[in-house]
Scaffold this motif. Structure first.
Motif, mmCIF file in Angstrom:
data_model
loop_
_atom_site.group_PDB
_atom_site.id
_atom_site.type_symbol
_atom_site.label_atom_id
_atom_site.label_comp_id
_atom_site.label_asym_id
_atom_site.label_seq_id
_atom_site.Cartn_x
_atom_site.Cartn_y
_atom_site.Cartn_z
ATOM 1 N N CYS A 281 0.849 -1.186 0.000
ATOM 2 C CA CYS A 281 0.000 0.000 0.000
ATOM 3 C C CYS A 281 0.882 1.232 0.000
ATOM 4 N N LEU B 273 -6.490 -6.211 3.596
ATOM 5 C CA LEU B 273 -6.727 -4.777 3.689
ATOM 6 C C LEU B 273 -5.603 -4.127 4.467
ATOM 7 N N ARG C 224 -8.481 -0.316 -0.363
ATOM 8 C CA ARG C 224 -9.569 -1.082 -0.992
ATOM 9 C C ARG C 224 -9.427 -2.579 -0.793
ATOM 10 N N GLN D 235 -19.358 -1.196 4.410
ATOM 11 C CA GLN D 235 -18.606 -1.568 3.212
ATOM 12 C C GLN D 235 -19.606 -1.818 2.094
ATOM 13 N N GLN E 265 -16.284 -2.018 -2.529
ATOM 14 C CA GLN E 265 -15.580 -0.794 -2.128
ATOM 15 C C GLN E 265 -14.882 -0.988 -0.785
ATOM 16 N N LYS E 266 -14.188 0.042 -0.348
ATOM 17 C CA LYS E 266 -13.395 -0.110 0.866
ATOM 18 C C LYS E 266 -14.269 0.025 2.116
#
Lengths: 111, 115
Positions: free
Chosen positions: A23, A88, A103, B37, B41-42
């Motif tokens: 990231c 994540l 994301r 969420q 998407q995040k």
């Protein structure tokens, strides 16, 4: 520029491979860096966290933070099919409990 | 091992209806959170709750949302008048707030579908 950028993948690797997930971020105020694993239709599960720059190792997982480059990584050694999930990255500012998530990168480890 | 639980696992509602999503945080945790969420998407922060009041909230958490800790164990998210765009997974999380790394434990989520 988004605060946290993460390539969604999917990343497909054979069992036993070393996986590198990354990231980038833009906000220099971030001080806590986290990696979560999320299986399909489940909540995120904290895997690793690091404070500021440096490395942290936990079993097959290694987290690295390079604050000068605003770049964080998660390495998975000897990857297993059970590692197949979305990973994540998340980060938060000092004194805040609120993470900003990427994301997520979908990882597929095939036998 | 203690875990965060959420009910229901799936909620279907009509646009304009009120929904209440329920969470039981881990018992010795003091900080509680709601995230959502949207599919693909995040994860997005909605609100944090400490000492029986909201400590932080995002721009998403507008007047149609409210949170409550009605008793010593439950933590609820109410959406007063649901919109189509409220369809998402809603995650509750809890934490002690004292461990470094702001460790939060997430529940399995409630999938909200607004028709």
């Amino acid at each position: 520029q988004k605060e946290v950028e993460q390539d969604p993948g999917p990343l497909s690797v054979p069992e036993g491979a070393i996986v590198s997930l990354n990231c980038t971020y833009s906000n220099s105020a971030f001080q806590y860096f986290m990696w979560y694993r999320q299986y399909s239709r489940k909540g995120p599960e904290l895997l690793m966290y690091t404070y500021s720059s440096g490395n942290k190792e936990d079993g097959r997982f290694t987290a690295q933070v390079d604050k000068s480059s605003k770049y964080i990584s998660l390495f998975i050694r000897d990857s297993q099919p059970s590692d197949s999930a979305t990973y994540l990255c998340a980060m938060s500012k000092g004194g805040s409990y609120i993470p900003t998530f990427g994301r997520g990168t979908s990882l597929i480890v095939h036998p | 091992e203690p875990e965060v639980t959420q009910t229901p696992s799936h909620q279907v509602t009509q646009m304009g209806q009120e929904v209440i999503l329920r969470c039981v945080p881990i018992s010795n945790h003091l900080y509680f959170y709601w995230y959502r969420q949207i599919l693909g998407q995040k994860v997005e922060f909605l609100v944090s709750f400490y000492n029986n009041e909201i400590s932080e909230k995002s721009e998403i958490f507008d007047d149609q949302f409210s949170v409550e800790r009605p008793d010593g164990s439950n933590f609820t998210l109410k959406i007063r008048s649901t919109k189509l765009e409220d369809s998402a997974m809603y995650f509750c999380a809890s934490g002690t707030g004292f461990t470094s790394g702001n460790e939060q434990f997430f529940g399995p989520g409630t999938r909200l579908t607004v028709l």
